[in-house]
Scaffold this active site. Structure first.
Site, mmCIF file in Angstrom:
data_model
loop_
_atom_site.group_PDB
_atom_site.id
_atom_site.type_symbol
_atom_site.label_atom_id
_atom_site.label_comp_id
_atom_site.label_asym_id
_atom_site.label_seq_id
_atom_site.Cartn_x
_atom_site.Cartn_y
_atom_site.Cartn_z
ATOM 1 N N SER A 188 38.842 1.335 20.775
ATOM 2 C CA SER A 188 40.197 0.863 21.069
ATOM 3 C C SER A 188 40.908 0.401 19.812
ATOM 4 C CB SER A 188 40.152 -0.330 22.028
ATOM 5 O OG SER A 188 39.478 -0.009 23.189
ATOM 6 N N HIS A 225 40.651 8.021 23.644
ATOM 7 C CA HIS A 225 40.757 6.632 24.072
ATOM 8 C C HIS A 225 41.132 6.572 25.550
ATOM 9 C CE1 HIS A 225 42.895 2.521 23.906
ATOM 10 N NE2 HIS A 225 41.618 2.361 24.122
ATOM 11 N N GLU A 236 44.654 8.631 25.366
ATOM 12 C CA GLU A 236 45.172 8.791 24.006
ATOM 13 C C GLU A 236 44.194 9.686 23.246
ATOM 14 O OE1 GLU A 236 47.783 5.018 22.571
ATOM 15 O OE2 GLU A 236 45.688 4.589 22.906
ATOM 16 N N ASN A 248 47.908 0.066 22.257
ATOM 17 C CA ASN A 248 47.556 -1.313 21.929
ATOM 18 C C ASN A 248 48.400 -1.873 20.788
ATOM 19 O OD1 ASN A 248 45.783 -1.850 23.982
ATOM 20 N ND2 ASN A 248 44.008 -1.025 22.890
#
Ligand code: 3HC
Length: 662
Positions: free
Chosen positions: A412, A433, A445, A483
């Site tokens: 992540s 991801h 992702e 993120n």
């Protein structure tokens, strides 16, 4: 007209005469959308048939794998061009010559509405039929809400129209939408017209809507209303379908058309159309056009914890052979139990049946032996998110997997380029991801690392597609697209609290805006310790003049890690979220230690500042090339972070998205 060469009714509608039958073919690539030229051609064909005594019937079909995908969505933002689809359908339904729909593939939206206006419908077994308009923030605008219930009854029509649910041919036949299924609907239609037993033609509008009890309808309608979360289209769809039982057909049509036009002009619909096109754009990835993906049949997954087991189930659902690997046999046994638990939950909920469960289990092995990865085409790691763990694992994999196997990291926050550098062949490494729960969440992702080769990236995208995921390509930056934006959102949410807003006021403002959950509730759900660890890691390099809110650090120091410890930004009793005065006190102390006098922060300021924070981070990601398009960023936030799709996404809201003419 006699047996003839091709007749042209418009640029995309042609015809030919076959033994007195006018066969009309719609050929408007890529998806046979009902554009102005298509509508004009279809109307011309119906008029031609009716003006020619030698024509006894008409068949309408589509060229290619789609019958008609619906109205041309790209035309929605432009001035209307005659004839309208309802006018064309009125001509079809009132045609003195019977019109058969030979539904060769998907009939969606206006496509199904064309079929419903015909006097008989034959579909290929693979055809899907539906009215997905609510997903674009509109209702059907060419009779769908009035004709469908006349064929299926109100309950089925409510479900299909207000939920935008498409059905396959078999279900369509069972519920009365179509009259027959045939491998070759056109040949079957011609055959039926030539046989002595003619099909029983009828006008859908002549049928009465069967009465159904309120007891049956109300639970369906109220479920739709509660799921609509304030969206107009599903509610209007319910109203229009129910009205079909009590309103004269043409009055119902007029009401439907007015509602369609009003909703088509709404901000909600413009945003949803933007999202529709953004999804199609996201699939066009620089550097991989015309690059063939490698063949992937077997996927190895290292780590079968919460994330790993979700990835395993997702891969099994997609039909892959899967080998799960753990450090020890004991951990492997636990992983297997977790995977079986997830599959059994899907069996219980009806998502899969017994045969589906057995098929999945037959393609699965889980063990503590890494040698099981030797023949994998792709290995995805889902182990503890720490650099030494990941690099150690990738180094070890080098000696086990085939040299042409692809290695994917599910990290992540770590730098996947550093993970790739640990292997002999960094060009075969990419990031995949997943979002938790990985078998449910649609977003994936796909991270293009510095040395990832185009065919490795193309393979990642092909696997994502097979998994049924929405793949968004991200470059390398800490936290990738999602993120990174979420960190900016978190930072601003904490500024708001320090300025005077309570966490629950921030959450309420964002939930009112349409987010699935407010930020502080999300932090508690995800757990506060990962962000805490990151902040500690970054402490030495943090700009001392930058604003820093330490309330979350204080919460973690007090053991408040969120829902899992029963306490975080909120207190949890029996799973219920409650405001905690201890937290309010900690916030007060943090403010006074900085000399901040709390002020009232209005809901509008909360949403404005949080949206601006997301958009400004998004701009940075575009500037650095981490994200290729504003639309990609919006899709990440919608599909991974609960941003309301009817608001288009933070970039769209900030006017930073280059939306097509919608
Ligand atoms: N209008 C205009 N363009 C459309 C379109 C439509 N209805 N449907 C698809 N397209 C375009 C896409 O933008 C894409 O364009 P691109 O190649 O330039 O990117 C291209 O067609 C191919 O689309 P997909 O990549 O989605 O192709 P798939 O094969 O994966 O899927 C599909 C085909 C199932 C038809 C899917 O495109 C789809 O679901 N389309 C939308 C269906 C829909 O919502 N219909 C209702 C429209 S509203 C309506 O009909 C109102 C009426 O009631 C009056």
């Amino acid at each position: 007209m006699t047996n003839s060469d091709e007749l042209l009714f418009s640029t995309c509608v042609s015809g030919r005469i076959d033994d007195g039958v006018l066969v009309v073919t719609i050929d408007n690539p890529p998806v046979n959308a009902a554009s102005a030229a298509m509508r004009a051609g279809l109307l011309g064909a119906v008029h031609a048939a009716n003006n020619d005594g030698s024509v006894k019937a008409v068949i309408v079909t589509g060229n290619g794998r789609i019958f008609v995908s619906g109205a041309d969505i790209g035309e929605f933002g432009k001035p209307p061009v005659d004839p309208s689809l309802p006018d064309v359908l009125e001509a079809i339904e009132q045609s003195a010559k019977p019109v058969i729909a030979a539904i060769n593939g998907a009939a969606l939206g206006g496509g199904l509405e064309i079929a419903l206006a015909c006097h008989y419908r034959i579909a290929s077994p693979a055809a899907s039929l539906g009215l997905p308009e609510v997903k674009l923030g509109i209702v059907p605008g060419a009779g769908g809400t009035q004709r469908l219930p006349r064929l299926t009854g109100l309950a089925v029509a409510l479900d299909m129209i207000a939920n935008g649910r498409a059905v396959k041919a078999a279900e369509a036949l069972a519920s009365g939408i179509i009259d027959a299924i045939a491998d070759n609907p056109l040949a079957d239609a011609l055959g039926k017209l030539k046989s002595d037993e003619k099909p029983s033609f009828r006008k859908t509008s002549d049928l009465a809507v069967q009465a159904e009890s309120t007891d049956k309808l109300e639970p369906i309608a109220s479920k739709i209303r509660s799921r609509a979360r304030g969206l107009a289209a599903p509610l209007e769809a319910v109203r229009l379908v129910l009205a079909s039982a009590t309103t004269a057909f043409h009055d119902g049509l007029a009401d439907e058309r007015n509602t369609f036009i009003r909703l088509r002009e709404s901000a909600e619909s413009a945003a949803l159309r933007y999202v529709f096109f953004a999804e199609r754009e996201a699939a066009k990835v620089d550097g991989v056009k015309d690059v063939a993906p490698r063949s992937v049949k077997k996927i190895g997954i290292v780590g079968t914890g919460l994330m790993g087991s979700g990835i395993v189930v997702s891969a099994l659902d997609a039909g892959y052979h899967v080998t799960g690997v753990e450090q020890t046999d004991e951990a492997a046994q636990k992983g297997l139990e977790r995977i079986v638990g997830l599959l059994e939950r899907n069996l219980k909920s009806g998502r899969i049946d017994e045969a589906g469960l057995a098929a999945r289990l037959s393609r699965l092995s889980v063990s503590g032996d890494f040698a099981g990865l030797a023949d994998a085409d792709l290995v995805i790691e889902a182990v503890f998110d720490e650099m030494a763990v990941k690099t150690g694992l990738f180094r070890r994999l080098d000696g086990i997997v085939r040299p042409d196997a692809i290695l994917a990291t599910n990290t992540s926050y770590l730098d996947p380029d550093l993970i790739a550098a640990a292997t002999q062949y960094p060009e075969r490494v990419l990031g995949l991801h997943f979002f938790s729960p990985a078998n449910i969440m649609r977003l994936l992702e796909v991270v293009r690392c510095a040395r990832t080769t185009p065919d490795v990236l193309a393979t990642g995208l092909a696997v994502a597609k097979k998994l049924g995921k929405l793949a968004i390509v991200s470059g390398v930056t800490e936290g990738f697209i999602g993120n990174s934006i979420f960190s900016a959102y978190r930072r601003e949410a904490e500024f708001l609290v320090e300025d005077g807003a309570s966490p629950e006021a921030v959450d309420a403002a964002m939930e009112d805006y349409g987010m699935a959950m407010g930020p502080f509730a999300v932090f508690d759900m995800a757990g506060l310790e990962i962000a805490w660890a990151r902040r500690k890691r970054q402490a030495a390099t943090r700009d001392p003049s930058a604003r820093y809110v330490d309330i979350a650090d204080r919460l973690c120091e007090a053991g408040r890690f969120g829902q899992k410890t029963g306490r975080g930004w909120y207190r949890y009793e029996n799973g219920k979220r409650q405001v905690d005065f201890e937290v309010a006190e900690m916030i007060d102390q943090a403010r006074s230690s900085k000399g901040i006098v709390p002020r009232l922060v209005a809901a509008k300021e909360i949403t404005d500042r949080l949206l601006a924070a997301m958009a400004s981070e998004g701009k940075r990601l575009l500037g650095t090339g981490v994200a290729a398009r504003a639309g990609d960023i919006d899709l990440v936030m919608i599909n991974g972070y609960g941003f309301p799709s009817h608001k288009g996404g933070p970039m769209y809201q900030a006017g930073l998205a280059d939306s097509p003419a919608i």
